[in-house]
Design a protein around this motif. Structure first.
Motif, PDB file in Angstrom:
ATOM      1  N   ASN A  83       0.820  -1.221   0.000  1.00 43.80           N
ATOM      2  CA  ASN A  83       0.000   0.000   0.000  1.00 43.80           C
ATOM      3  C   ASN A  83       0.854   1.273   0.000  1.00 43.80           C
ATOM      4  OD1 ASN A  83      -2.388  -1.600   0.217  1.00 43.80           O
ATOM      5  ND2 ASN A  83      -2.033  -1.769   2.439  1.00 43.80           N
ATOM      6  N   ASN A  84       2.055   1.166  -0.569  1.00 40.65           N
ATOM      7  CA  ASN A  84       2.923   2.334  -0.696  1.00 40.65           C
ATOM      8  C   ASN A  84       3.085   2.621  -2.184  1.00 40.65           C
ATOM      9  OD1 ASN A  84       5.546   3.827  -1.049  1.00 40.65           O
ATOM     10  ND2 ASN A  84       5.500   3.773   1.177  1.00 40.65           N
ATOM     11  N   ASN A  85       2.463   3.697  -2.632  1.00 40.39           N
ATOM     12  CA  ASN A  85       2.457   4.018  -4.059  1.00 40.39           C
ATOM     13  C   ASN A  85       3.857   4.254  -4.605  1.00 40.39           C
ATOM     14  OD1 ASN A  85      -0.334   3.824  -4.164  1.00 40.39           O
ATOM     15  ND2 ASN A  85      -0.646   6.002  -3.718  1.00 40.39           N
ATOM     16  N   LEU A  86       4.712   4.890  -3.799  1.00 47.78           N
ATOM     17  CA  LEU A  86       6.066   5.187  -4.262  1.00 47.78           C
ATOM     18  C   LEU A  86       6.868   3.895  -4.424  1.00 47.78           C
ATOM     19  CD1 LEU A  86       7.855   7.612  -4.982  1.00 47.78           C
ATOM     20  CD2 LEU A  86       8.743   7.542  -2.658  1.00 47.78           C
ATOM     21  N   ALA A  87       6.729   2.987  -3.477  1.00 47.45           N
ATOM     22  CA  ALA A  87       7.431   1.702  -3.578  1.00 47.45           C
ATOM     23  C   ALA A  87       6.984   0.943  -4.816  1.00 47.45           C
ATOM     24  CB  ALA A  87       7.193   0.875  -2.319  1.00 47.45           C
ATOM     25  N   ASP A  88       5.685   0.918  -5.061  1.00 50.81           N
ATOM     26  CA  ASP A  88       5.155   0.245  -6.254  1.00 50.81           C
ATOM     27  C   ASP A  88       5.679   0.896  -7.533  1.00 50.81           C
ATOM     28  OD1 ASP A  88       3.694  -1.634  -4.838  1.00 50.81           O
ATOM     29  OD2 ASP A  88       1.877  -0.399  -4.790  1.00 50.81           O
ATOM     30  N   SER A  89       5.686   2.222  -7.547  1.00 47.12           N
ATOM     31  CA  SER A  89       6.164   2.951  -8.721  1.00 47.12           C
ATOM     32  C   SER A  89       7.639   2.678  -8.981  1.00 47.12           C
ATOM     33  CB  SER A  89       5.933   4.450  -8.526  1.00 47.12           C
ATOM     34  OG  SER A  89       6.525   5.191  -9.573  1.00 47.12           O
ATOM     35  N   PHE A  90       8.445   2.710  -7.919  1.00 48.76           N
ATOM     36  CA  PHE A  90       9.878   2.465  -8.079  1.00 48.76           C
ATOM     37  C   PHE A  90      10.132   1.037  -8.545  1.00 48.76           C
ATOM     38  CE2 PHE A  90      11.850   5.918  -5.124  1.00 48.76           C
ATOM     39  CZ  PHE A  90      11.274   6.890  -5.928  1.00 48.76           C
ATOM     40  N   ASN A  91       9.402   0.095  -8.015  1.00 47.10           N
ATOM     41  CA  ASN A  91       9.552  -1.302  -8.411  1.00 47.10           C
ATOM     42  C   ASN A  91       9.282  -1.455  -9.906  1.00 47.10           C
ATOM     43  OD1 ASN A  91       9.982  -4.124  -7.764  1.00 47.10           O
ATOM     44  ND2 ASN A  91       7.780  -4.408  -8.022  1.00 47.10           N
ATOM     45  N   THR A  92       8.232  -0.786 -10.375  1.00 53.51           N
ATOM     46  CA  THR A  92       7.887  -0.829 -11.800  1.00 53.51           C
ATOM     47  C   THR A  92       8.963  -0.163 -12.652  1.00 53.51           C
ATOM     48  OG1 THR A  92       5.523  -0.806 -11.301  1.00 53.51           O
ATOM     49  CG2 THR A  92       6.176  -0.139 -13.515  1.00 53.51           C
ATOM     50  N   GLN A  93       9.438   1.006 -12.210  1.00 49.04           N
ATOM     51  CA  GLN A  93      10.462   1.728 -12.974  1.00 49.04           C
ATOM     52  C   GLN A  93      11.758   0.935 -13.063  1.00 49.04           C
ATOM     53  OE1 GLN A  93      10.797   6.131 -12.246  1.00 49.04           O
ATOM     54  NE2 GLN A  93       9.130   5.767 -10.784  1.00 49.04           N
ATOM     55  N   LEU A  94      12.130   0.274 -11.986  1.00 49.75           N
ATOM     56  CA  LEU A  94      13.351  -0.526 -11.986  1.00 49.75           C
ATOM     57  C   LEU A  94      13.224  -1.714 -12.945  1.00 49.75           C
ATOM     58  CD1 LEU A  94      13.986  -0.343  -8.158  1.00 49.75           C
ATOM     59  CD2 LEU A  94      15.672   0.323  -9.883  1.00 49.75           C
ATOM     60  N   LYS A  95      12.058  -2.356 -12.947  1.00 51.56           N
ATOM     61  CA  LYS A  95      11.832  -3.464 -13.870  1.00 51.56           C
ATOM     62  C   LYS A  95      11.832  -2.979 -15.316  1.00 51.56           C
ATOM     63  CE  LYS A  95       9.133  -6.506 -10.822  1.00 51.56           C
ATOM     64  NZ  LYS A  95       7.776  -7.079 -10.565  1.00 51.56           N
ATOM     65  N   ASP A  96      11.123  -1.888 -15.571  1.00 51.49           N
ATOM     66  CA  ASP A  96      11.017  -1.367 -16.947  1.00 51.49           C
ATOM     67  C   ASP A  96      12.360  -0.890 -17.498  1.00 51.49           C
ATOM     68  OD1 ASP A  96       8.331  -1.910 -16.829  1.00 51.49           O
ATOM     69  OD2 ASP A  96       7.690   0.181 -16.539  1.00 51.49           O
ATOM     70  N   SER A  97      13.228  -0.425 -16.615  1.00 51.12           N
ATOM     71  CA  SER A  97      14.543   0.064 -17.053  1.00 51.12           C
ATOM     72  C   SER A  97      15.500  -1.074 -17.394  1.00 51.12           C
ATOM     73  CB  SER A  97      15.174   0.926 -15.955  1.00 51.12           C
ATOM     74  OG  SER A  97      15.573   0.118 -14.854  1.00 51.12           O
ATOM     75  N   GLY A  98      15.133  -2.305 -16.982  1.00 42.20           N
ATOM     76  CA  GLY A  98      16.017  -3.438 -17.193  1.00 42.20           C
ATOM     77  C   GLY A  98      17.131  -3.522 -16.168  1.00 42.20           C
ATOM     78  N   PHE A  99      16.936  -2.870 -15.030  1.00 46.41           N
ATOM     79  CA  PHE A  99      17.973  -2.855 -13.987  1.00 46.41           C
ATOM     80  C   PHE A  99      18.303  -4.266 -13.525  1.00 46.41           C
ATOM     81  CE2 PHE A  99      18.996  -2.750  -9.374  1.00 46.41           C
ATOM     82  CZ  PHE A  99      20.234  -2.126  -9.470  1.00 46.41           C
ATOM     83  N   ILE A 100      19.583  -4.553 -13.393  1.00 46.26           N
ATOM     84  CA  ILE A 100      20.068  -5.831 -12.884  1.00 46.26           C
ATOM     85  C   ILE A 100      20.880  -5.562 -11.631  1.00 46.26           C
ATOM     86  CG2 ILE A 100      21.571  -7.811 -13.335  1.00 46.26           C
ATOM     87  CD1 ILE A 100      20.884  -7.501 -16.309  1.00 46.26           C
ATOM     88  N   GLY A 101      20.448  -6.110 -10.511  1.00 47.92           N
ATOM     89  CA  GLY A 101      21.145  -5.883  -9.254  1.00 47.92           C
ATOM     90  C   GLY A 101      20.179  -5.872  -8.081  1.00 47.92           C
ATOM     91  N   THR A 102      20.553  -5.169  -7.021  1.00 47.82           N
ATOM     92  CA  THR A 102      19.694  -4.999  -5.847  1.00 47.82           C
ATOM     93  C   THR A 102      19.466  -3.521  -5.611  1.00 47.82           C
ATOM     94  OG1 THR A 102      20.489  -7.035  -4.803  1.00 47.82           O
ATOM     95  CG2 THR A 102      19.469  -5.404  -3.361  1.00 47.82           C
ATOM     96  N   ALA A 103      18.202  -3.149  -5.418  1.00 49.14           N
ATOM     97  CA  ALA A 103      17.836  -1.757  -5.126  1.00 49.14           C
ATOM     98  C   ALA A 103      17.360  -1.671  -3.686  1.00 49.14           C
ATOM     99  CB  ALA A 103      16.740  -1.281  -6.065  1.00 49.14           C
ATOM    100  N   LEU A 104      17.831  -0.643  -2.983  1.00 48.63           N
ATOM    101  CA  LEU A 104      17.396  -0.368  -1.613  1.00 48.63           C
ATOM    102  C   LEU A 104      16.933   1.079  -1.549  1.00 48.63           C
ATOM    103  CD1 LEU A 104      17.154  -0.912   1.444  1.00 48.63           C
ATOM    104  CD2 LEU A 104      19.588  -0.394   1.654  1.00 48.63           C
ATOM    105  N   ILE A 105      15.659   1.271  -1.187  1.00 50.16           N
ATOM    106  CA  ILE A 105      15.085   2.617  -1.110  1.00 50.16           C
ATOM    107  C   ILE A 105      14.640   2.869   0.328  1.00 50.16           C
ATOM    108  CG2 ILE A 105      13.403   4.232  -2.063  1.00 50.16           C
ATOM    109  CD1 ILE A 105      15.207   3.046  -4.206  1.00 50.16           C
ATOM    110  N   VAL A 106      15.123   3.958   0.910  1.00 53.95           N
ATOM    111  CA  VAL A 106      14.772   4.347   2.274  1.00 53.95           C
ATOM    112  C   VAL A 106      14.106   5.709   2.223  1.00 53.95           C
ATOM    113  CG1 VAL A 106      15.604   4.772   4.614  1.00 53.95           C
ATOM    114  CG2 VAL A 106      16.763   3.082   3.159  1.00 53.95           C
ATOM    115  N   GLN A 107      12.910   5.800   2.768  1.00 54.58           N
ATOM    116  CA  GLN A 107      12.164   7.060   2.809  1.00 54.58           C
ATOM    117  C   GLN A 107      11.781   7.375   4.253  1.00 54.58           C
ATOM    118  OE1 GLN A 107       8.162   7.114   1.192  1.00 54.58           O
ATOM    119  NE2 GLN A 107       8.411   9.230   0.464  1.00 54.58           N
ATOM    120  N   HIS A 108      12.158   8.560   4.704  1.00 56.05           N
ATOM    121  CA  HIS A 108      11.837   9.005   6.063  1.00 56.05           C
ATOM    122  C   HIS A 108      12.186   7.945   7.113  1.00 56.05           C
ATOM    123  CE1 HIS A 108      10.075  12.204   3.922  1.00 56.05           C
ATOM    124  NE2 HIS A 108       8.863  11.710   3.768  1.00 56.05           N
ATOM    125  N   ASN A 109      13.377   7.374   6.958  1.00 57.52           N
ATOM    126  CA  ASN A 109      13.896   6.422   7.942  1.00 57.52           C
ATOM    127  C   ASN A 109      13.202   5.064   7.915  1.00 57.52           C
ATOM    128  OD1 ASN A 109      16.116   6.431   9.741  1.00 57.52           O
ATOM    129  ND2 ASN A 109      14.752   6.326  11.495  1.00 57.52           N
TER     130      ASN A 109
END
Length: 389
Positions: A72-98
């Motif tokens: 239920n976090n729109n930003l997390a969902d959006s980032f997950n989609t953008q990372l997949k669409d970009s073809g990113f290979i690796g591990t992504a870690l996103i921290v928002q407000h701690n």
């Protein structure tokens, strides 16, 4: 009557004298107690006060090496989609407000073995390691073994202009030094740096220039001061004390969570594995770790656990001619760490307090391609902080 008054006055004087004597005795006893149990001279330092306030990172860094996609976090969902669409290979870690809102693996850690990237995957951190070397230098400054204005000539007198180059200038890469050639045989870390020192020369310009020799020489200075190898000092500080699980190359290649470096997105070209290339990178780019543990390192810095606030500010204070200091590029509201190494590309962008961060650890580094713009784009979406460079 007069005799009675005389006795009264005499008794009052005795009482007052007794009280005065009693007060003097009490004060003397208290003074003796302070001297015996709480010694303090003009030259002594007060004992460190134990702060009851817990570091802001304490809760967030406990279980960082787990896959996270916050529901239920729109930003997390959006980032997950953008990372997949970009073809990113690796591990992504996103921290928002701690709070970690996303920590996911994308693509393969090892295509041949059908092993996917995840939160526990280990990546070469390349030049980001320079931040660790800078931290070790600052700890020696704290211990009184070095100063920022200590001259390079104190440890390497034969290097050209060594009597003009300071520790601070090497931390900010404004020393004007460069290296003429790399060795073709590796024996020990100390001998490797000794070879570097023998082949160090002066640039034509005194302007800022990104030259790895600065941090190789800083590694040599650390070894001279501590009488330990760089690897031993690194392991004692960051692994044994802070449990960051950083691996050098020989341990990285046999770890079950290691990743394979690729040159392209279809995994058809492996990046060459050159143990000698990693061996030469003493203090500058031969360590590997997970995205979560890398974030932990930065939070231990920004929360002043590894270094106090004064030392951290000293380490990250950059010259007016560039934004580089202590292994990162620093701007008004954010700091960036970045590197390339044989199929690996790590990128770290975080706010000054570390409570907002984007970390992309990739094991795919194609020619003329970088994941850094994507990291900056995600960071700007999350924080509204734009990074020009």
């Amino acid at each position: 009557m007069k005799r009675t008054q005389h006795y009264r006055m005499k008794n009052q004087l005795w009482r007052r004298a007794f009280v005065a004597i009693l007060v003097v005795i009490v004060l003397c006893v208290c003074s003796l107690y302070v001297i015996q149990y709480k010694p303090m001279t003009l030259n002594s330092e007060p004992k460190a006060v134990k702060h009851t306030t817990k570091p802001a990172s304490e809760g967030i860094i406990k279980n960082l090496n787990q896959n996270v996609l916050l529901k239920n976090n729109n930003l997390a969902d959006s980032f997950n989609t953008q990372l997949k669409d970009s073809g990113f290979i690796g591990t992504a870690l996103i921290v928002q407000h701690n709070h970690v809102i996303l920590q996911q693996g994308f693509g393969y850690a090892d295509k041949k073995e059908n092993r996917l990237n995840d939160a526990q995957s280990l990546y070469q951190i390349a030049s980001i390691q320079k931040g660790f070397t800078a931290t070790l230098i600052m700890k020696q400054i704290h211990a009184g073994k070095l100063q920022l204005n200590t001259l390079l000539s104190q440890y390497y007198p034969n290097i050209p202009d060594a009597d003009k180059v300071t520790i601070k200038e090497m931390l900010t890469m404004t020393s004007g030094l460069t290296e003429k050639m790399d060795a073709n045989v590796f024996t020990t870390e100390a001998e490797n740096v000794a070879f570097d020192a023998e082949h160090t020369t002066v640039l034509n310009s005194s302007n800022w220039s990104y030259q790895a020799i600065n941090y190789r020489l800083l590694s040599g200075i650390l070894m001279k001061i501590t009488h330990k190898s760089y690897s031993d000092l690194f392991n004692e500080t960051f692994n044994k004390k802070y449990h960051l699980n950083v691996l050098d190359y020989k341990d990285f290649v046999v770890d079950p969570h290691r990743t394979i470096g690729y040159k392209n997105a279809d995994y058809s070209q492996l990046a060459s594995e050159k143990p000698l290339s990693y061996a030469f990178e003493t203090g500058t780019g031969n360590m590997a770790m997970s995205a979560g543990n890398l974030y932990t390192f930065y939070r231990l810095l920004t929360d002043h656990v590894i270094l106090n606030e004064e030392l951290l500010n000293m380490m990250w204070q950059h010259p007016v001619t560039s934004n580089y200091a202590g292994g990162m590029y620093h701007y008004d509201e954010s700091s960036i760490g970045h590197g390339f190494k044989l199929g690996f590309e790590p990128t770290v962008i975080l706010t000054k307090n570390g409570q907002d961060a984007v970390i992309l650890m990739s094991n795919e580094n194609a020619r003329d391609k970088s994941w850094k713009p994507l990291a900056k784009h995600l960071f700007a979406q999350m924080t509204a902080i734009k990074i020009i460079k």
